[in-house]
Design a protein around this motif. Structure first.
Motif, short mmCIF file in Angstrom:
data_model
loop_
_atom_site.label_atom_id
_atom_site.label_comp_id
_atom_site.label_asym_id
_atom_site.label_seq_id
_atom_site.Cartn_x
_atom_site.Cartn_y
_atom_site.Cartn_z
N VAL A 57 21.19 -58.35 -6.94
CA VAL A 57 20.13 -57.16 -6.58
C VAL A 57 21.03 -55.88 -6.43
CG1 VAL A 57 18.88 -56.56 -4.51
CG2 VAL A 57 18.88 -58.81 -5.32
N LEU A 58 22.17 -56.16 -5.50
CA LEU A 58 22.92 -54.70 -5.47
C LEU A 58 23.31 -53.84 -6.84
CD1 LEU A 58 24.19 -52.47 -3.76
CD2 LEU A 58 26.27 -53.99 -3.88
N ARG A 59 23.65 -54.83 -7.88
CA ARG A 59 23.95 -54.26 -9.12
C ARG A 59 22.99 -53.71 -9.92
NH1 ARG A 59 28.09 -55.88 -12.54
NH2 ARG A 59 28.36 -57.98 -11.45
N CYS A 60 21.71 -54.26 -9.64
CA CYS A 60 20.61 -53.94 -10.53
C CYS A 60 20.04 -52.82 -9.62
CB CYS A 60 19.83 -54.95 -10.65
SG CYS A 60 20.14 -56.25 -11.95
N SER A 61 20.08 -52.68 -8.57
CA SER A 61 19.31 -51.32 -7.73
C SER A 61 20.32 -50.26 -7.91
CB SER A 61 19.19 -51.80 -6.30
OG SER A 61 20.38 -51.94 -5.50
N LEU A 62 21.74 -50.27 -8.16
CA LEU A 62 22.62 -49.21 -8.09
C LEU A 62 22.35 -48.64 -9.61
CD1 LEU A 62 25.96 -50.41 -6.49
CD2 LEU A 62 24.42 -48.48 -5.82
N ALA A 63 22.42 -49.50 -10.44
CA ALA A 63 22.23 -49.07 -11.88
C ALA A 63 20.54 -48.28 -11.99
CB ALA A 63 22.05 -50.13 -12.89
N HIS A 64 19.66 -48.75 -11.50
CA HIS A 64 18.23 -48.24 -11.43
C HIS A 64 18.25 -46.61 -10.83
CE1 HIS A 64 13.98 -47.66 -11.53
NE2 HIS A 64 14.15 -47.49 -10.15
N VAL A 65 18.90 -46.76 -9.61
CA VAL A 65 18.88 -45.48 -9.00
C VAL A 65 19.78 -44.58 -9.52
CG1 VAL A 65 19.69 -44.53 -6.75
CG2 VAL A 65 18.41 -46.67 -6.60
N LEU A 66 21.15 -44.67 -9.82
CA LEU A 66 21.77 -43.91 -10.51
C LEU A 66 21.20 -43.16 -11.87
CD1 LEU A 66 25.41 -45.73 -10.25
CD2 LEU A 66 24.23 -43.56 -9.01
N SER A 67 20.26 -43.91 -12.47
CA SER A 67 19.85 -43.38 -13.49
C SER A 67 18.29 -42.45 -13.34
CB SER A 67 18.97 -44.55 -14.71
OG SER A 67 17.93 -45.30 -13.92
N GLU A 68 18.01 -42.90 -11.90
CA GLU A 68 16.71 -42.24 -11.42
C GLU A 68 16.97 -40.64 -10.74
OE1 GLU A 68 13.50 -42.68 -12.27
OE2 GLU A 68 14.26 -44.27 -13.77
N VAL A 69 18.10 -40.82 -10.21
CA VAL A 69 18.67 -39.56 -9.26
C VAL A 69 18.59 -38.48 -9.84
CG1 VAL A 69 20.53 -38.59 -7.80
CG2 VAL A 69 19.80 -41.18 -7.39
N PRO A 70 19.01 -38.12 -11.28
CA PRO A 70 18.98 -36.96 -11.75
C PRO A 70 17.68 -36.27 -11.89
CG PRO A 70 20.48 -38.16 -12.97
CD PRO A 70 19.81 -39.04 -12.00
N GLU A 71 16.49 -37.10 -11.91
CA GLU A 71 15.06 -36.61 -11.78
C GLU A 71 14.51 -36.34 -10.66
OE1 GLU A 71 15.92 -39.14 -14.27
OE2 GLU A 71 16.48 -37.54 -15.50
N ALA A 72 15.03 -37.52 -9.63
CA ALA A 72 14.29 -37.40 -8.27
C ALA A 72 14.93 -36.53 -7.31
CB ALA A 72 14.41 -38.91 -7.78
N GLY A 73 16.25 -36.32 -7.37
CA GLY A 73 16.98 -35.55 -6.44
C GLY A 73 17.56 -36.42 -5.38
N THR A 74 16.66 -37.27 -4.67
CA THR A 74 17.31 -38.17 -3.56
C THR A 74 16.48 -39.58 -3.51
OG1 THR A 74 17.66 -36.22 -2.32
CG2 THR A 74 17.60 -38.35 -0.98
N LEU A 75 17.02 -40.69 -3.50
CA LEU A 75 16.28 -41.74 -3.25
C LEU A 75 16.91 -42.50 -2.33
CD1 LEU A 75 16.27 -42.95 -7.24
CD2 LEU A 75 14.49 -42.29 -5.83
#
Length: 167
Positions: A57-75
Motif C-alpha cells: 500500500v505504501l509503495r502504490c500510494s507513493l507512486a500514485h501521489v508522486l505522479s499527481e503532485v505536479p498538477e495538484a500542488g499538495t496531496l
C-alpha cells in the motif's frame, strides 16, 4: 489541561521517482529517526526496508501521489502501515522544478500519528462508556420516579378515601 505535542515527523525532499535527496529530521522522534539517516534511496525502501511486495500500500500510494503532485500542488493522506504497525499521515507538496519540463521536486512529510489515533480511540471508548452510564442512570431514575409517582397516586387516593369516610 492536556498538553498536546505534535506527532513525530520526518521531511523528505524527493525527486519524481521518490528518491531521497535531503532529509529534515529534527522532530522525528524514536520511531521515525531510523528512517531519516540515508539519502539516495527511495522513500518506500527507507520506510519498508526489504519489502518486495509490489502491491504494498505504501509503495502504490507513493507512486500514485508522486505522479499527481505536479498538477495538484499538495496531496495529503493517511495510511495504516501494517508492516510497522504504525499509522502515518503523509503530505506531499510540489517544491520546484529543477529544469523546464521536469516534474520537479517534492517535499514529503511523514508524520507518525499512531499515538494520537490511539488516544482518540481511547477517548471515544470512554465517551461511549460515559453515555451508557448516563443512559443507565437515566433509566434507573425514570423507573424510580415512576415508582414514586405510583406511590404518590396511591397515597392520594387513600387520603381522598379517608376524607370521604370521615365525612
Amino acid at each position: 489541561q492536556l498538553a498536546v505535542k505534535p506527532p513525530p515527523q520526518v521531511d523528505f525532499l524527493v525527486d519524481a521517482r521518490g528518491v531521497i535527496l535531503d532529509v529534515g529530521s529534527q522532530s522525528a522522534g524514536a520511531p521515525l529517526q531510523r528512517v531519516a539517516d540515508r539519502r539516495g534511496v527511495g522513500v518506500h525502501e527507507r520506510l519498508h526496508p526489504g519489502c518486495q511486495d509490489l502491491e504494498c500500500v505504501l509503495r502504490c500510494s507513493l507512486a500514485h501521489v508522486l505522479s499527481e503532485v505536479p498538477e495538484a500542488g499538495t496531496l495529503e493522506w493517511e495510511l495504516q502501515d501494517n508492516l510497522s504497525g504504525r499509522t502515518l499521515r503523509l503530505c506531499a507538496k510540489r517544491a520546484f522544478a529543477t529544469t523546464p519540463g521536469d516534474a520537479g521536486l517534492v517535499l514529503l512529510t511523514v508524520s507518525d500519528i499512531t499515538e494520537g489515533r490511539q488516544l482518540t480511540g481511547t477517548l471515544r471508548e470512554m465517551n461511549r462508556e460515559l453515555a451508557d452510564l448516563l443512559t443507565q442512570e437515566s433509566v434507573e431514575k425514570q423507573a424510580q420516579l415512576a415508582r414514586l409517582d405510583r406511590k404518590l397516586r396511591t397515597l392520594s387516593a387513600e387520603l381522598i378515601m379517608a376524607q370521604e369516610a370521615e365525612r
